[in-house]
Design a protein around this motif. Structure first.
Motif, PDB file in Angstrom:
ATOM      1  N   GLY A  94     -69.199 -33.697  55.585  1.00  0.00           N
ATOM      2  CA  GLY A  94     -69.038 -32.303  55.959  1.00  0.00           C
ATOM      3  C   GLY A  94     -70.258 -31.786  56.697  1.00  0.00           C
ATOM      4  O   GLY A  94     -70.942 -32.534  57.406  1.00  0.00           O
ATOM      5  N   PRO A 127     -66.931 -34.196  61.182  1.00  0.00           N
ATOM      6  CA  PRO A 127     -66.881 -32.757  60.909  1.00  0.00           C
ATOM      7  C   PRO A 127     -66.911 -31.829  62.116  1.00  0.00           C
ATOM      8  O   PRO A 127     -65.931 -31.123  62.380  1.00  0.00           O
ATOM      9  CB  PRO A 127     -68.098 -32.537  59.990  1.00  0.00           C
ATOM     10  CG  PRO A 127     -68.331 -33.848  59.348  1.00  0.00           C
ATOM     11  CD  PRO A 127     -67.991 -34.862  60.396  1.00  0.00           C
ATOM     12  N   LEU A 277     -61.633 -29.333  57.082  1.00  0.00           N
ATOM     13  CA  LEU A 277     -62.190 -30.595  56.592  1.00  0.00           C
ATOM     14  C   LEU A 277     -61.158 -31.374  55.793  1.00  0.00           C
ATOM     15  O   LEU A 277     -61.036 -32.598  55.928  1.00  0.00           O
ATOM     16  CB  LEU A 277     -63.423 -30.325  55.723  1.00  0.00           C
ATOM     17  CG  LEU A 277     -64.758 -30.092  56.430  1.00  0.00           C
ATOM     18  CD1 LEU A 277     -65.826 -29.742  55.408  1.00  0.00           C
ATOM     19  CD2 LEU A 277     -65.181 -31.307  57.247  1.00  0.00           C
TER      20      LEU A 277
END
Length: 322
Positions: A94, A127, A277
């Motif tokens: 992330g 990400p 995500l």
């Protein structure tokens, strides 16, 4: 811990590998032992402080956060008092604060569990570029099966995901790239590939339902020539333009024009979203998108990765390995 640090805005020559204190996570944060970090244009913008208007958020005289990097993948080292989603040892990916480092902090909502079959390097490539492409297509343009979609800058980080996503949605994709990347873009799912050194995409007779401009350099009037009367143009990134506004000037003018014409002209400011995500994780696990990695660099050579990005034309993503 070892990290890539800069004390002032400028070129990649100012990026220095240095020992600094390990960050301490706040109550709603996670401390990640970083295994890999993606390199994308936001790293360059943070490094140079360009466009200048961005320094209002980044730091007026120098970067507020001296450690570079935004994309990250690794293992959870520790969690804050209010974090219940993760535990030490979980493999995650992330958005981290300063991922060019052995350890980085991240808001818990900006991480999700790593796709099971992806390496840390592949997960770190997902990400920022993956979310940008997802928000450009699913969130903004919303192509329908059979739509004609043009992706300019199709071989780059965002473009490589945009081609895959548009193909997944059933669109007929035309990718624009350099001469050495035509086979690569075709392998991502593009039906047609144009070499920008041989053909001016804005001069042809074809009209596209959706244009995703990841290059950020062509004037909007030229792009409108090949956009369908009710088509959508999504401008990604703010390259070129003035030192103060960068490419934002082009995007502002397009936004002011859009309400008065049939075409939908949109500039995309991608924001980190937990649900995006999760979507990327699911798509990767289903094999519908695959991060394409041009090359990897050890942490000590992160500056070289940024220099390679500055030259343009990476084939997919660049990744720093910690």
């Amino acid at each position: 811990m070892r990290a890539i640090v800069q004390d002032a805005y400028g070129t990649a020559d100012l990026l220095e590998a240095r020992d600094i204190d390990r960050p301490v996570p706040r109550d709603d944060e996670v401390l990640v032992e970083v295994r890999a970090a993606g390199v994308d244009p936001s790293v360059w913008h943070l490094m140079t402080g360009r466009p200048l208007v961005a320094r209002v958020a980044l730091g007026l005289r120098k970067p507020k956060n001296p450690v570079r990097g935004w994309d990250g993948a690794g293992r959870v080292e520790a969690v804050g008092a209010k974090v219940t989603e993760f535990k030490p040892g979980d493999e995650v990916f992330g958005n981290c604060e300063g991922s060019f480092a052995e350890f980085a902090r991240a808001k818990a909502r900006r991480l999700v569990l790593k796709p099971r079959h992806l390496t840390f390097e592949q997960a770190a490539a997902l990400p920022v570029s993956g979310m940008t492409a997802l928000q450009a297509l699913k969130g903004t343009a919303r192509p329908q099966p059979g739509d004609q979609v043009l992706v300019i800058g199709a071989s780059g980080g965002v473009g490589s995901f945009a081609v895959q996503l548009a193909t997944m949605y059933g669109a007929v994709v035309t990718g624009v790239c350099g001469p050495t990347n035509t086979d690569f873009v075709r392998s991502l799912g593009a039906t047609h590939v144009l070499d920008h050194t041989q053909e001016d995409v804005t001069a042809g007779p074809h009209r596209y339902d959706v244009i995703v401009d990841c290059a950020g350099l062509r004037p909007v009037p030229l792009l409108r020539r090949v956009l369908a009367p009710r088509g959508t143009l999504v401008m990604v990134g703010g390259e070129g333009g003035s030192a103060f506004f960068g490419g934002m000037g082009r995007e502002i003018r397009a936004s002011l024009l859009s309400p008065f014409i049939g075409q939908n002209l949109r500039n995309l400011i991608s924001l980190p979203r937990h649900e995006d995500l999760l979507t990327l994780k699911d798509l990767a696990e289903q094999g519908k998108i695959t991060p394409a990695i041009d090359r990897t660099y050890p942490l000590a050579e992160a500056a070289d990765a940024v220099r390679h990005l500055e030259k343009g034309h990476p084939r997919g993503k660049l990744v720093v390995i910690i």
